[in-house]
Design a protein around this motif. Sequence first.
Motif, PDB file in Angstrom:
ATOM      1  N   VAL A 177       0.848  -1.005   0.045  1.00  0.00           N
ATOM      2  CA  VAL A 177       0.107   0.153  -0.157  1.00  0.00           C
ATOM      3  C   VAL A 177       0.883   1.009  -0.044  1.00  0.00           C
ATOM      4  CG1 VAL A 177      -1.600   1.224   1.307  1.00  0.00           C
ATOM      5  CG2 VAL A 177      -1.917  -1.241   1.234  1.00  0.00           C
ATOM      6  N   VAL A 178       0.576   2.091  -0.876  1.00  0.00           N
ATOM      7  CA  VAL A 178       1.261   3.347  -0.907  1.00  0.00           C
ATOM      8  C   VAL A 178       0.506   4.446  -0.316  1.00  0.00           C
ATOM      9  CG1 VAL A 178       2.653   4.817  -2.251  1.00  0.00           C
ATOM     10  CG2 VAL A 178       2.612   2.636  -2.709  1.00  0.00           C
ATOM     11  N   LEU A 179       0.809   5.243   0.437  1.00  0.00           N
ATOM     12  CA  LEU A 179       0.079   6.457   0.822  1.00  0.00           C
ATOM     13  C   LEU A 179       0.618   7.746  -0.023  1.00  0.00           C
ATOM     14  CD1 LEU A 179      -1.914   7.749   3.023  1.00  0.00           C
ATOM     15  CD2 LEU A 179       0.286   8.154   4.639  1.00  0.00           C
ATOM     16  N   GLU A 180      -0.137   8.253  -0.745  1.00  0.00           N
ATOM     17  CA  GLU A 180       0.206   9.097  -1.764  1.00  0.00           C
ATOM     18  C   GLU A 180      -0.091  10.612  -1.332  1.00  0.00           C
ATOM     19  OE1 GLU A 180      -1.454   7.627  -5.271  1.00  0.00           O
ATOM     20  OE2 GLU A 180      -0.022   6.199  -5.474  1.00  0.00           O
ATOM     21  N   LYS A 181      -0.923  10.846  -0.349  1.00  0.00           N
ATOM     22  CA  LYS A 181      -1.319  12.153  -0.011  1.00  0.00           C
ATOM     23  C   LYS A 181      -1.365  12.053   1.610  1.00  0.00           C
ATOM     24  CE  LYS A 181      -4.836  15.797  -0.813  1.00  0.00           C
ATOM     25  NZ  LYS A 181      -6.106  15.873  -1.219  1.00  0.00           N
ATOM     26  N   ASP A 182      -0.783  13.165   1.995  1.00  0.00           N
ATOM     27  CA  ASP A 182      -0.571  13.162   3.589  1.00  0.00           C
ATOM     28  C   ASP A 182      -2.039  13.371   4.437  1.00  0.00           C
ATOM     29  OD1 ASP A 182       0.668  13.222   6.300  1.00  0.00           O
ATOM     30  OD2 ASP A 182       1.256  14.966   5.903  1.00  0.00           O
ATOM     31  N   PRO A 183      -2.443  12.482   5.269  1.00  0.00           N
ATOM     32  CA  PRO A 183      -3.421  12.647   6.205  1.00  0.00           C
ATOM     33  C   PRO A 183      -3.356  13.334   7.309  1.00  0.00           C
ATOM     34  CG  PRO A 183      -2.717  10.397   6.271  1.00  0.00           C
ATOM     35  CD  PRO A 183      -1.593  11.117   5.335  1.00  0.00           C
ATOM     36  N   GLY A 184      -1.943  13.623   7.542  1.00  0.00           N
ATOM     37  CA  GLY A 184      -1.789  14.160   8.667  1.00  0.00           C
ATOM     38  C   GLY A 184      -0.717  13.373   9.506  1.00  0.00           C
ATOM     39  N   ASN A 185       0.214  14.276  10.311  1.00  0.00           N
ATOM     40  CA  ASN A 185       1.158  13.282  11.032  1.00  0.00           C
ATOM     41  C   ASN A 185       0.813  12.442  12.014  1.00  0.00           C
ATOM     42  OD1 ASN A 185       4.025  12.640  11.978  1.00  0.00           O
ATOM     43  ND2 ASN A 185       4.128  14.620  13.168  1.00  0.00           N
ATOM     44  N   GLY A 186       1.138  11.110  12.000  1.00  0.00           N
ATOM     45  CA  GLY A 186       0.744  10.041  12.927  1.00  0.00           C
ATOM     46  C   GLY A 186      -0.739   9.633  12.301  1.00  0.00           C
ATOM     47  N   ASN A 187      -1.204  10.010  11.460  1.00  0.00           N
ATOM     48  CA  ASN A 187      -2.521   9.412  10.917  1.00  0.00           C
ATOM     49  C   ASN A 187      -2.276   8.675   9.804  1.00  0.00           C
ATOM     50  OD1 ASN A 187      -3.589  11.439  12.760  1.00  0.00           O
ATOM     51  ND2 ASN A 187      -3.965  12.894  11.096  1.00  0.00           N
ATOM     52  N   GLY A 188      -3.185   7.591   9.486  1.00  0.00           N
ATOM     53  CA  GLY A 188      -2.903   6.780   8.325  1.00  0.00           C
ATOM     54  C   GLY A 188      -4.069   5.903   8.220  1.00  0.00           C
ATOM     55  N   PHE A 189      -4.005   4.683   7.483  1.00  0.00           N
ATOM     56  CA  PHE A 189      -4.757   3.724   7.295  1.00  0.00           C
ATOM     57  C   PHE A 189      -4.661   2.229   7.285  1.00  0.00           C
ATOM     58  CE2 PHE A 189      -5.275   7.482   4.730  1.00  0.00           C
ATOM     59  CZ  PHE A 189      -6.668   7.810   4.901  1.00  0.00           C
ATOM     60  N   ASN A 190      -5.696   1.474   7.706  1.00  0.00           N
ATOM     61  CA  ASN A 190      -5.373   0.125   7.675  1.00  0.00           C
ATOM     62  C   ASN A 190      -6.017   0.005   6.272  1.00  0.00           C
ATOM     63  OD1 ASN A 190      -4.398  -0.590  10.199  1.00  0.00           O
ATOM     64  ND2 ASN A 190      -6.199  -0.269  11.170  1.00  0.00           N
ATOM     65  N   VAL A 191      -5.424  -0.784   5.495  1.00  0.00           N
ATOM     66  CA  VAL A 191      -5.911  -1.268   4.208  1.00  0.00           C
ATOM     67  C   VAL A 191      -6.036  -2.888   4.056  1.00  0.00           C
ATOM     68  CG1 VAL A 191      -5.596  -1.355   1.655  1.00  0.00           C
ATOM     69  CG2 VAL A 191      -4.834   0.582   3.174  1.00  0.00           C
ATOM     70  N   ASN A 192      -7.247  -3.442   4.159  1.00  0.00           N
ATOM     71  CA  ASN A 192      -7.586  -4.717   4.450  1.00  0.00           C
ATOM     72  C   ASN A 192      -7.992  -5.545   2.815  1.00  0.00           C
ATOM     73  OD1 ASN A 192      -7.504  -4.599   7.139  1.00  0.00           O
ATOM     74  ND2 ASN A 192      -9.596  -3.512   6.938  1.00  0.00           N
TER      75      ASN A 192
END
Length: 134
Positions: free
Chosen positions: A57-72
């Motif tokens: 999984v590639v995070l391509e746009k910043d969701p904010g420092n320390g934030n992110g996603f679980n991709v299932n």
Amino acid sequence: AGWITGGASGQQDVHLDNNHLNIYYPVTGVGQNGGYYTESIAQQPMGSAAKLVNLTVVLEKDPGNGNGFNVNINKNGVVVATATVKSSGGNSIPLASTWTGSVTFATGDKIDIGVTGVNNPGGGSLSWRMTFSQ
């Protein structure tokens, strides 16, 4: 081995909120802008039996420092693999996370991508690559 790629490719944000804690995507692309809130719409049948051996999984746009996603990866509506990607600030983007393992799919099994937020992400854009072997 074969590849499947999908995601927003930096063009569409993941839209999660208090009323929609999960969002679903077809494995081969985005479909509706921002994904679907109903999993059955995103599910696709496997055309042949195969074994999933890798999800990046590639995070391509910043969701904010320390934030992110679980991709299932969901198989017939059940989570069978998860890659978690979290930002450490704008300079960390793009950022990749990889899951490796082994999940067998039979012909006709339904597959989709499910996304949940980590620490209430403020937007963000994802893409993914999966490797299958037969």
